[in-house]
Design an enzyme around this catalytic site. Structure first.
Site, PDB file in Angstrom:
ATOM      1  N   GLY A 472      65.541 -99.206 -44.989  1.00 26.96           N
ATOM      2  CA  GLY A 472      64.422 -98.640 -44.250  1.00 26.96           C
ATOM      3  C   GLY A 472      63.540 -97.858 -45.185  1.00 26.96           C
ATOM      4  CB  SER A 473      60.533 -95.758 -44.583  1.00 30.09           C
ATOM      5  OG  SER A 473      61.100 -94.921 -43.590  1.00 30.09           O
ATOM      6  CG  PHE A 474      66.165 -94.220 -44.669  1.00 28.85           C
ATOM      7  CD1 PHE A 474      67.335 -94.569 -45.323  1.00 28.85           C
ATOM      8  CD2 PHE A 474      65.832 -94.874 -43.500  1.00 28.85           C
ATOM      9  CE1 PHE A 474      68.166 -95.549 -44.809  1.00 28.85           C
ATOM     10  CE2 PHE A 474      66.658 -95.850 -42.976  1.00 28.85           C
ATOM     11  CZ  PHE A 474      67.821 -96.198 -43.632  1.00 28.85           C
ATOM     12  CE  LYS A 476      67.542-101.199 -51.954  1.00 24.64           C
ATOM     13  NZ  LYS A 476      67.877-101.902 -53.216  1.00 24.64           N
ATOM     14  CE  LYS A 490      69.051 -93.117 -42.325  1.00 23.74           C
ATOM     15  NZ  LYS A 490      68.781 -92.603 -40.957  1.00 23.74           N
ATOM     16  CG  ASP A 588      63.893 -94.854 -33.752  1.00 28.20           C
ATOM     17  OD1 ASP A 588      63.189 -95.698 -33.155  1.00 28.20           O
ATOM     18  OD2 ASP A 588      64.294 -95.019 -34.918  1.00 28.20           O
TER      19      ASP A 588
END
Length: 835
Positions: A472-474, A476, A490, A588
Site C-alpha cells: 500500500g501507500s505506507f 509492504k 506491516k 476504512d
C-alpha cells in the site's frame, strides 16, 4: 490600529488575576502546612489539651518546628476556651506569628471554631491583625468560606471593607471563590459592593467572570447595589466577563431592561461583549446578545480590525456560531476590516480547516487581500488568506485553498509566489509546516514508546521476513515469524514530507491496536518503534486472505450460512470497537480489510485510518479516509463531523457485497460510485436473491441520514436470528411469488464449483433463471406503478433498457430484476452510467 497577527490572547488584567489566584493558592498552602503535625507529636498534644494535669505541667516556651506556640496549637489540636484564657493569662501573646506568618486568630478562623475565635477576641486578640499576604482574619474567613466565623469577627469590630496586599476586600474574595453565605453576611454588615481592587476590578466583575449567578444577584439586588456598568482599568464591564466565559444565565440576567446595562460598550481593545463571546465560541451567549440588544455590536470593529464575525472565525471551532452570524443582515461573509483582512483570513491564520472549507463553500472570496498596518504608508504588502496560512505552516489549508482557487487577472505576487503570470504558489510543505510536522512526529513517537506496554515492544531482529503478501501507500506487508508465531508484518516507510505522514499514521495505528482484544478483531503482536526507518506493525497472520480476494479473485461460491457467519463476525468486531470506553471508528471498513480464517470465520483488520471518537484533532473527522467505493455519504461530502454510524454504512455495503458476490457499483470508478451514493442517493440493487429480513437491514444500514442507521448491537442480533433460521432465510422462503427451490439454486452452483468461467456460467444461469421465474412478479409491479412492460422482453433487452452491464470486469452478472434498482432509475431520470 493594532496588528491582527500580534493580537494578545491574554489581557493585562488576565495576567494580574492569574498572579492573584496563585498568591491565594500559596496562602491556603501555608495555612494547611501549619495544620500538619507529626502523628506522635499530635497524640502528645491531644493528651496535653485533654488533661488538666498534663496541661498545667507543659512549658510555655513549647514550640513546634513550624513555630507554632501552645496558643496556636490550642486552635489546631482540640483545645478549648479555658485553655486560651489560661495561656493568655500566663503571658502568651496572641499576636505571635507562626513561621508561615499567621497568628492564632487566623488559625482558629481557618479551622472554623467560633468558640475559640470568641475566646481569643475576649482575651485581647486584635481582630484587625494582619498576617501573611496582608490578610486579616476576616479575609481568611472569606477564603475558607466560613460564614459563622465571619459573623463573629464582624460582631467584634472587624473592618468589613479592609483590603489585603492585592487590594481585595473580603467581599472580593467571597465573590471570587463563590462563597454565597459569606457574601450575604458581608453585605448584611454593610460591605461596599463598588470598591475597586488593584486593576479596578469589583466584586461584580469577579462573580460575573467566575459564573456565580446567585452572588451576582446578591450584589445587584441587595445592600448598596453594585454598578452594573462599572469599568475596570481596561474598561471591561461585568457583561464583558460573563460573555467571554460563556455564563449564559448571567448574561440573560444583566440584559434585563430594568438594570440598564450598556450592551455595546467597548473595552480599551475595542471589544464589545459580543466580540468576547465570539472570540471564545460562546454561541448561546452571542445569540442572546444579538436577539436582545440588536445588531449594533455586529458592525463594530476592534483595534485589530475585527468585527464579531471575524472574532468567531478567529476562534474557528464553532461553525454554528459562524452560521448564525452570517444569517444576520448586517454581516457580509467578505467584509474586510480596516487592514483588509476577512473572516477567511482569520480562519486560515489559526488553522481552522473545517471553517475554511465552510466559508469557501458559502461564497468567501479567497482572493481578497490584507495589508500589514505596521508598514509605512508608502509600502504595500498585500497578502491573501493563502499567504497567511502558508506563513503559519498550515499546509493542509494551503492545499485546500489551491483546490478552490479561482484565477483572476491580477493576483498579488511576493515571496510566497512563483515568478510568472499565473499567480501559482510554492508547494507545501511550508518551512514552518515542515518543522511543525517533524516536531509533532518526534513527540508522538516518544509518547508512544513511553505508553506502549513493554510486551508489545519488538526489535526488528526478532522478526523473520518471508514473502510479500500485500502492499500500500505506507509500504509492504510480509508474511513472517515472530516469537514462534506465524505473523503478518506491516513495514512502514518513514516519510515526514507529506501532510498525512506515515509516522503519524503508524503512531495512531499502534496506539489503537494495542488496546484491542476481541476474537473478531485481528490480534496485535507488537511494533518496532526504535527508528522511523524500522517502523513495523506485527499482527497475527490470517491464512484465509481477504473477503475481497475470496469473492472477486478466487471467485469462490459461498452458501448462505457461510455468508452469515462472516457477516456476524464482522458485526461483532465492529460492535466491540464502538462499545469501548473510548469508542473507535474504523473509517476504512471494506472487503479488503475483512480477513478470513480457514474455518470460515472472519476478523476486522487494518486500523491505519481508524481514530478514537473523542479525538480532539479537529480535522480527523472531516477528511476522506479509506476506500471511496465503501464510503458513507457524509464522509465523502465532508459536510459534517461524522460519527460511528459511518462504519454502519460501510458495513452495509460489505454485507451486500458478501450476499451478492458483486463489487458495489462495479460499473463505476470508486469516486463516481461515492458521488452517486452521496449526491443522487443511489444504492446497490437489492435483488430477489437477498432474503427480506436482511434486505430491510441493508436499507436501514445505508440510510442517507446517519441517525437512521442501526447500532451494531442490533445488526448482530438480527443476523444471528437469521443464522439460527438459515433454512428459512433462502430467497424462496422470503418471497411469496414463484421462486427457486433452495436446493435447485445452491446445488446447481455448488456442483459447478470448478475454477474459472464455470463459476461465471453458474452465476449467469442463476440470474437468468431468477429472471424467468420472477418475470410475472415484475410485470405485476410495473402495472401497479404505471409502467407498461413487455412480458416478452428478453434478458438482453431488459439489460439494455436498464443501461446495466450484464457482466462486469470480474465476470459477475448484475441482477437485472432488482426492483429497487429499476425503481431508482424511474425516479431519477437524470441518472446516467458514468462508466
Amino acid at each position: 490600529m493594532g496588528n491582527y497577527k500580534s493580537r494578545p490572547t491574554q489581557t493585562c488584567s488576565d495576567e494580574w488575576k492569574k498572579k492573584v489566584s496563585e498568591s491565594y493558592a500559596i496562602i491556603i498552602e501555608r495555612l494547611e502546612d501549619n495544620l500538619q503535625i507529626k502523628e506522635n507529636e499530635f497524640q502528645e498534644l491531644r493528651h496535653i489539651f485533654g488533661s488538666d494535669e498534663a496541661f498545667s505541667e507543659v512549658s510555655l516556651n513549647y514550640r513546634t518546628e513550624r513555630g507554632l506556640s501552645l496558643l496556636h496549637l490550642c486552635c489546631v489540636c482540640g483545645g478549648n476556651k479555658s485553655h486560651i484564657r489560661a495561656l493568655m493569662l500566663k503571658g502568651l501573646r496572641p499576636s505571635r506569628l507562626t513561621r508561615n506568618g499567621f497568628p492564632a486568630l487566623h488559625l482558629a478562623v481557618y479551622k472554623d471554631s467560633p468558640e475559640l475565635i470568641t475566646s481569643l477576641l475576649h482575651s485581647g486578640a486584635d481582630v484587625q491583625q494582619v498576617g501573611y499576604g496582608g490578610l486579616t482574619a476576616l479575609h481568611i474567613a472569606a477564603i475558607a468560606g466560613h460564614p459563622e466565623a465571619a459573623e463573629v469577627l464582624l460582631q467584634h469590630g472587624a473592618n468589613v471593607n479592609v483590603q489585603d496586599a492585592v487590594f481585595f476586600t473580603p467581599l472580593h474574595i467571597a465573590a471570587y471563590y463563590g462563597h454565597e453565605q459569606v457574601t450575604s453576611v458581608l453585605l448584611k454588615f454593610g460591605a461596599d459592593v463598588n470598591v475597586s481592587g488593584e486593576v479596578g476590578d469589583r466584586p461584580l466583575h469577579l462573580a460575573s467572570a467566575k459564573g456565580f449567578f446567585n452572588i451576582v444577584k446578591l450584589l445587584v439586588e441587595e445592600g448598596s447595589k453594585a454598578d452594573v456598568n462599572a469599568q475596570d482599568n481596561e474598561d471591561h464591564v461585568p457583561l464583558h466577563f460573563c460573555s467571554r466565559f460563556g455564563h449564559h444565565n448571567i448574561v440573560s440576567y444583566l440584559l434585563q431592561s430594568d438594570l440598564e446595562v450598556q450592551p455595546h460598550v467597548i473595552n480599551i481593545y475595542g471589544d464589545t461583549p459580543l466580540h468576547l463571546a465570539c472570540y471564545n465560541g460562546n454561541f448561546e451567549v452571542a445569540k442572546e446578545i444579538v436577539q436582545v440588544t440588536g445588531t449594533e455590536s455586529l458592525t463594530k470593529e476592534n483595534i485589530f480590525s475585527e468585527t464579531a464575525f471575524h472574532s468567531a472565525c478567529t476562534y474557528g471551532k464553532n461553525i454554528d456560531l459562524v452560521k448564525f452570524l452570517l444569517d444576520q443582515n448586517a454581516v457580509n461573509i467578505n467584509h474586510r476590516g480596516r487592514d483588509g483582512h476577512t473572516g477567511l483570513h482569520s480562519a486560515c491564520y489559526h488553522g481552522h480547516i473545517r471553517l475554511v472549507q465552510f466559508l469557501l463553500d458559502n461564497g468567501a472570496d479567497m482572493n481578497l487581500v490584507a495589508c500589514d498596518p505596521s508598514r509605512s504608508s508608502g509600502e504595500k504588502d498585500e497578502q491573501t488568506c493563502l499567504m497567511w496560512a502558508y506563513e503559519k505552516g498550515h499546509d493542509a489549508i494551503v492545499t485546500l485553498l489551491k483546490h478552490y482557487k479561482r484565477p483572476q487577472e491580477e493576483l498579488p505576487c511576493n515571496e510566497y509566489s512563483q515568478p510568472g503570470g499565473d499567480g501559482s504558489y510554492v508547494s507545501v510543505p511550508s518551512p514552518l509546516g515542515k518543522i511543525k510536522s517533524m516536531t509533532k512526529e518526534k513527540a508522538d513517537v516518544l509518547l508512544l514508546r513511553a505508553e506502549l506496554p513493554s510486551r508489545f515492544h519488538l526489535q526488528l531482529s526478532e522478526i523473520e521476513f518471508h514473502e510479500i503478501i500485500g502492499s500500500g501507500s505506507f509500504g509492504k506487508v510480509y508474511k513472517g515469524r515472530c516469537r514462534n508465531k506465524i505473523v503478518a508484518i506491516k513495514r512502514y516507510r518513514a516519510n515526514t514530507y507529506c501532510s498525512k505522514s506515515d509516522v503519524d499514521m503508524f503512531c495512531r495505528e499502534v496506539s489503537i491496536l494495542c488496546q484491542l482484544n476481541h476474537p473478531c478483531v485481528v490480534q496485535f503482536v507488537g511494533a518496532c518503534l526504535d527508528d522511523p526507518s524500522q517502523f513495523a506493525i506485527v499482527t497475527q497472520y490470517i491464512s484465509g486472505g481477504s473477503l475481497f480476494s475470496l469473492l472477486h479473485e478466487q471467485k469462490r461460491i459461498l452458501d448462505l450460512q457461510s455468508k452469515l457467519i462472516i457477516a456476524v463476525d464482522v458485526a461483532k468486531g465492529m460492535e466491540y470497537l464502538h462499545s469501548l470506553t473510548q469508542p473507535i471508528i474504523h473509517r476504512d471498513l471494506n472487503s479488503h480489510n475483512i480477513l478470513l480464517y480457514e474455518d470460515g470465520h472472519a476478523v476486522v483488520a487494518d486500523f491505519g485510518e481508524s481514530r478514537f471518537l473523542q479525538s480532539l484533532d479537529e480535522d480527523n473527522m472531516t477528511k476522506q479516509p479509506g476506500n471511496l467505493r465503501w464510503m458513507a455519504p457524509e464522509v465523502f461530502t465532508q459536510c459534517t463531523r461524522y460519527t460511528i454510524k459511518a462504519d454502519v454504512f460501510s458495513y452495509s455495503l460489505c454485507l451486500w457485497e458478501l450476499l451478492t458476490g458483486e463489487i458495489p457499483f462495479a460499473h463505476l470508478k470508486p469516486a463516481a460510485a461515492a458521488a452517486d451514493m452521496a449526491y443522487h442517493h443511489i444504492r446497490p440493487p437489492i435483488g430477489y436473491s437477498i432474503p427480506k429480513p436482511i434486505s430491510s437491514l441493508l436499507i436501514r444500514g445505508w440510510n442517507a441520514c446517519p441517525e437512521g442507521r442501526p447500532e451494531f448491537s442490533e445488526v448482530v442480533s438480527k443476523l444471528e436470528e437469521c443464522l439460527c433460521n438459515v433454512e428459512l432465510m433462502s430467497p424462496a422462503s422470503s418471497n411469496s411469488s414463484g421462486s427457486l427451490s433452495p436446493s435447485s439454486s445452491s446445488d446447481c452452483l455448488l456442483s459447478r464449483g470448478g475454477p474459472g468461467r464455470s463459476h461465471v456460467a453458474a452465476l449467469r444461469s442463476r440470474f437468468e433463471l431468477e429472471y424467468a421465474l420472477n418475470a410475472r412478479s415484475y410485470a405485476g409491479w410495473s402495472q401497479s406503478v404505471g409502467t407498461h412492460s413487455n412480458p416478452g422482453l428478453s434478458l438482453e433487452e431488459m439489460n439494455r433498457s436498464t443501461q446495466y452491464s450484464t457482466v462486469d470486469k470480474y465476470g459477475y452478472v448484475s441482477d437485472p430484476m432488482s426492483l429497487t434498482h429499476l425503481h431508482s432509475r424511474q425516479d431519477d431520470s437524470n441518472f446516467e452510467d458514468s462508466n
